[in-house]
Design an enzyme around this catalytic site. Structure first.
Site, PDB file in Angstrom:
ATOM      1  N   LEU A 128      27.772 -31.311 -19.363  1.00  0.00           N
ATOM      2  CA  LEU A 128      28.823 -30.705 -20.185  1.00  0.00           C
ATOM      3  C   LEU A 128      29.866 -30.068 -19.285  1.00  0.00           C
ATOM      4  O   LEU A 128      29.566 -29.160 -18.502  1.00  0.00           O
ATOM      5  CB  LEU A 128      28.218 -29.645 -21.110  1.00  0.00           C
ATOM      6  N   ARG A 186      39.010 -16.935 -17.731  1.00  0.00           N
ATOM      7  CA  ARG A 186      39.129 -15.790 -16.826  1.00  0.00           C
ATOM      8  C   ARG A 186      39.375 -16.187 -15.368  1.00  0.00           C
ATOM      9  O   ARG A 186      39.629 -15.352 -14.527  1.00  0.00           O
ATOM     10  CB  ARG A 186      37.885 -14.893 -16.950  1.00  0.00           C
ATOM     11  N   ARG A 231      44.415 -33.963  15.800  1.00  0.00           N
ATOM     12  CA  ARG A 231      44.755 -34.541  14.485  1.00  0.00           C
ATOM     13  C   ARG A 231      44.024 -35.872  14.272  1.00  0.00           C
ATOM     14  O   ARG A 231      43.438 -36.424  15.205  1.00  0.00           O
ATOM     15  CB  ARG A 231      46.271 -34.655  14.368  1.00  0.00           C
TER      16      ARG A 231
HETATM   17  C1  UD1 Z   1      25.025 -21.688 -23.199  1.00  0.00           C
HETATM   18  C2  UD1 Z   1      23.782 -21.609 -24.092  1.00  0.00           C
HETATM   19  C3  UD1 Z   1      22.957 -20.395 -23.667  1.00  0.00           C
HETATM   20  C4  UD1 Z   1      22.586 -20.494 -22.201  1.00  0.00           C
HETATM   21  C5  UD1 Z   1      23.842 -20.659 -21.352  1.00  0.00           C
HETATM   22  C6  UD1 Z   1      23.493 -20.940 -19.923  1.00  0.00           C
HETATM   23  C7  UD1 Z   1      24.498 -22.545 -26.220  1.00  0.00           C
HETATM   24  C8  UD1 Z   1      24.869 -22.248 -27.617  1.00  0.00           C
HETATM   25  N1  UD1 Z   1      24.193 -21.500 -25.455  1.00  0.00           N
HETATM   26  O1  UD1 Z   1      25.780 -20.545 -23.487  1.00  0.00           O
HETATM   27  O2  UD1 Z   1      21.778 -20.351 -24.439  1.00  0.00           O
HETATM   28  O3  UD1 Z   1      21.879 -19.360 -21.796  1.00  0.00           O
HETATM   29  O4  UD1 Z   1      24.632 -21.772 -21.836  1.00  0.00           O
HETATM   30  O5  UD1 Z   1      24.652 -20.919 -19.166  1.00  0.00           O
HETATM   31  O6  UD1 Z   1      24.437 -23.682 -25.824  1.00  0.00           O
HETATM   32  N2  UD1 Z   1      30.942 -26.808 -23.144  1.00  0.00           N
HETATM   33  C9  UD1 Z   1      31.615 -27.907 -23.573  1.00  0.00           C
HETATM   34  N3  UD1 Z   1      32.145 -27.892 -24.816  1.00  0.00           N
HETATM   35  C10 UD1 Z   1      32.031 -26.842 -25.659  1.00  0.00           C
HETATM   36  C11 UD1 Z   1      31.349 -25.703 -25.205  1.00  0.00           C
HETATM   37  C12 UD1 Z   1      30.804 -25.721 -23.952  1.00  0.00           C
HETATM   38  O7  UD1 Z   1      31.737 -28.895 -22.857  1.00  0.00           O
HETATM   39  O8  UD1 Z   1      32.545 -26.922 -26.773  1.00  0.00           O
HETATM   40  C13 UD1 Z   1      30.349 -26.824 -21.795  1.00  0.00           C
HETATM   41  C14 UD1 Z   1      30.944 -25.799 -20.873  1.00  0.00           C
HETATM   42  O9  UD1 Z   1      31.976 -26.359 -20.086  1.00  0.00           O
HETATM   43  C15 UD1 Z   1      29.764 -25.440 -19.994  1.00  0.00           C
HETATM   44  C16 UD1 Z   1      28.565 -25.646 -20.891  1.00  0.00           C
HETATM   45  O10 UD1 Z   1      28.990 -26.475 -21.939  1.00  0.00           O
HETATM   46  O11 UD1 Z   1      29.652 -26.295 -18.899  1.00  0.00           O
HETATM   47  C17 UD1 Z   1      27.997 -24.326 -21.424  1.00  0.00           C
HETATM   48  O12 UD1 Z   1      28.997 -23.739 -22.216  1.00  0.00           O
HETATM   49  P1  UD1 Z   1      29.236 -22.186 -22.283  1.00  0.00           P
HETATM   50  O13 UD1 Z   1      30.354 -21.918 -23.192  1.00  0.00           O
HETATM   51  O14 UD1 Z   1      29.311 -21.636 -20.919  1.00  0.00           O
HETATM   52  O15 UD1 Z   1      27.880 -21.748 -22.986  1.00  0.00           O
HETATM   53  P2  UD1 Z   1      27.315 -20.299 -23.078  1.00  0.00           P
HETATM   54  O16 UD1 Z   1      27.950 -19.599 -24.191  1.00  0.00           O
HETATM   55  O17 UD1 Z   1      27.336 -19.655 -21.743  1.00  0.00           O
END
Ligand code: UD1
Ligand code: CA
Length: 464
Positions: free
Chosen positions: A7, A14, A331
């Site tokens: 993902l 931030r 270089r």
């Molecule tokens: C998520 C988990 C949480 C876990 C944490 C670990 C969920 C609901 N929660 O939370 O339990 O402890 O990761 O870091 O899954 N992303 C997408 N599309 C989206 C949302 C997110 O591609 O619509 C990707 C983000 O780029 C990231 C990853 O998914 O790489 C995690 O997303 P993030 O928003 O960081 O999740 P957390 O709220 O931190």
């Protein structure tokens, strides 16, 4: 077969830069690269990356290395995985590892060990968890006597649940066929109105499928960065881990200040790295060298017993027993052969410097082939660019190039040839010949006495 979904759709507001969060670098490589590397090292070759924010940057980085799926709107981690349904449907036989592209320290051992557990327990889903001192912000693992009951997000948790220190790393193994069924059942009735991938666990259990948790021995698997300060922490952790690895291999550091060594760099035992040295890319350094202080070395292969002091070297080869510095720029596409000595304020570009050749100070040598045991005097320049095209200079073995010689390329000095100081060489010089290009030197006795006597001053032009 087994496969992975990474993902990488998130923005990282931030960070305050128009770069997708997984593309921010830890020790010179995008966080996404660390995650991809761990998957590849664990033997996963079928990989799909979910893109979203500034998707093109990730597409450009990946090229055709793996598949991508665009998540046009960010509606949560479950929604992100839903975008890979066509990819998942192509091969439903094995299991799918889902990972976060912004948690770079997932390792191949954790991936392999959690898969073994996942398969052994016959789980539909196995969450990779970690026990941390500060669980704030993470999903908490709800355990039961027999296994796990689900994951609750920080924003949806009760005070009591918030005290749980076992957290969701954001990595999971799913049996692919079950993942497809579970994705169809996600809803967004939670604090953030998002489709949470974490809800798949409770849904699986409700459907009578098995869910488990694998607690990683490596608590860093969960580490991510939400801001620049967090990114610095990741860099520091990765930097020190790499330095410790080199120390274990016999590389010396009297002080690690300002030393940044990328993961890909190899260093032989007995070599000493001095402060403010940055070693990047496919750099390979041999044994018993002294590198630093103040060096930047990128994609350069270095032999044994080499000394580099305040040297920048890029995409070049430096053989054994070479001494370079201080203040030298090597270089790209240069080759410094063994025994050569290059002193202060020298620039070398796309040039071979032969064995035991000395370039003691203040010279520019570009697009040239310099033989062995050559002496290049102070201030020599290979004039390789005529304003339109670049040409090469050839300097034969044992040549002696006098101070302030200009070699107007293309030109060739034969072996054992000499050039007198200040000579501009425009035609080839045969073996054993001397090239001397001198105007007549006029000495005018008493010149300054006469000049300043007329003006009524003595021996100084400070009145000008
Ligand atoms: C998520 C988990 C949480 C876990 C944490 C670990 C969920 C609901 N929660 O939370 O339990 O402890 O990761 O870091 O899954 N992303 C997408 N599309 C989206 C949302 C997110 O591609 O619509 C990707 C983000 O780029 C990231 C990853 O998914 O790489 C995690 O997303 P993030 O928003 O960081 O999740 P957390 O709220 O931190
Ligand atoms: Ca996160």
């Amino acid at each position: 077969m087994n496969q992975a979904v990474i993902l990488a759709g998130g923005q990282g507001k931030r960070m305050k830069a128009p770069i997708p969060k997984p593309m921010f670098k830890v020790l010179g490589e995008p966080m996404l690269e660390w995650v991809l590397g761990a998957c590849e090292q664990a033997g996963l070759s079928r990989i799909c990356v979910v893109t979203g924010y500034e998707a093109q940057q990730i597409e450009d980085y990946l090229g055709d290395r793996c598949r991508t799926a665009l998540q046009a709107e960010r509606l949560g981690t479950g929604h992100a995985v839903q975008q890979t349904i066509p990819f998942l449907q192509e091969d439903t036989a094995g299991s799918t590892l889902v990972l976060c592209g912004d948690a770079p320290f997932i390792d191949s051992e954790t991936i392999a060990d959690s898969l073994a557990r996942h398969e052994k327990e016959g789980n539909a889903v196995t969450v990779i968890t970690a026990n941390v001192e500060q669980p704030f912000g993470y999903g908490r693992i709800l355990r039961t006597d027999s296994g796990i009951a689900g994951i609750v997000e920080e924003k949806d948790a009760t005070d009591e649940q918030r005290r749980i220190t076992e957290i969701n790393s954001g990595c999971y193994w799913f049996r692919t066929a079950d993942l497809l069924k579970l994705l169809g059942k996600l809803e967004n009735n939670n604090a953030q109105n998002e489709y949470y991938l974490t809800d798949t666990i409770a849904i699986a259990l409700k459907d009578g499928l098995r869910a488990g948790a694998y607690c990683s021995h490596n608590p860093d698997v969960v580490l991510g960065a939400n801001d620049r300060k967090g990114l610095l922490k990741l860099n520091t952790a990765a930097r020190m881990a790499v330095l410790h690895q080199h120390m274990a291999n016999g590389v010396g550091f009297a002080c690690t200040d300002g030393i940044i060594i990328e993961r890909s760099v190899k260093i032989g035992a007995g070599t000493e790295i001095l402060p403010n040295t940055i070693l990047r890319g496919n750099t390979v350094i041999g044994e018993n060298c002294v590198i630093g202080p103040g060096c930047v070395v990128e994609d350069t292969v270095i032999g044994d017993r080499v000394t580099l002091n305040t040297v920048q070297a890029y995409q070049s080869v430096i053989d054994s027993d070479v001494k370079i510095g201080p203040f030298v720029h090597i270089r790209p596409d240069s080759h410094i052969c063994s025994g050569a000595k290059i002193g202060d304020f020298v620039e070398i570009k796309n040039t071979t410097v032969g064995e035991d050749t000395a370039i003691a100070h203040l010279a520019y040598l570009g697009d040239s082939d310099i033989g062995k045991d050559v002496n290049i005097g102070c201030g020599c320049v290979t004039v390789n660019f005529d304003g339109v095209k670049k040409s090469r200079c050839v300097i034969g073995d044992h040549a002696f190039v006098g101070c302030n010689t200009n070699l107007i390329a293309p030109v060739e000095l034969g072996k054992h040839a000499y050039t007198a100081a200040g000579t501009t060489v425009t035609t080839d010089v045969p073996d054993y010949a001397l090239a001397i290009d001198r105007g007549v030197l006029h000495i005018k006795d008493g010149y300054t006495l006469r000049k300043f006597a007329v003006k009524g001053k003595k021996g100084s032009d400070s009145s000008k």
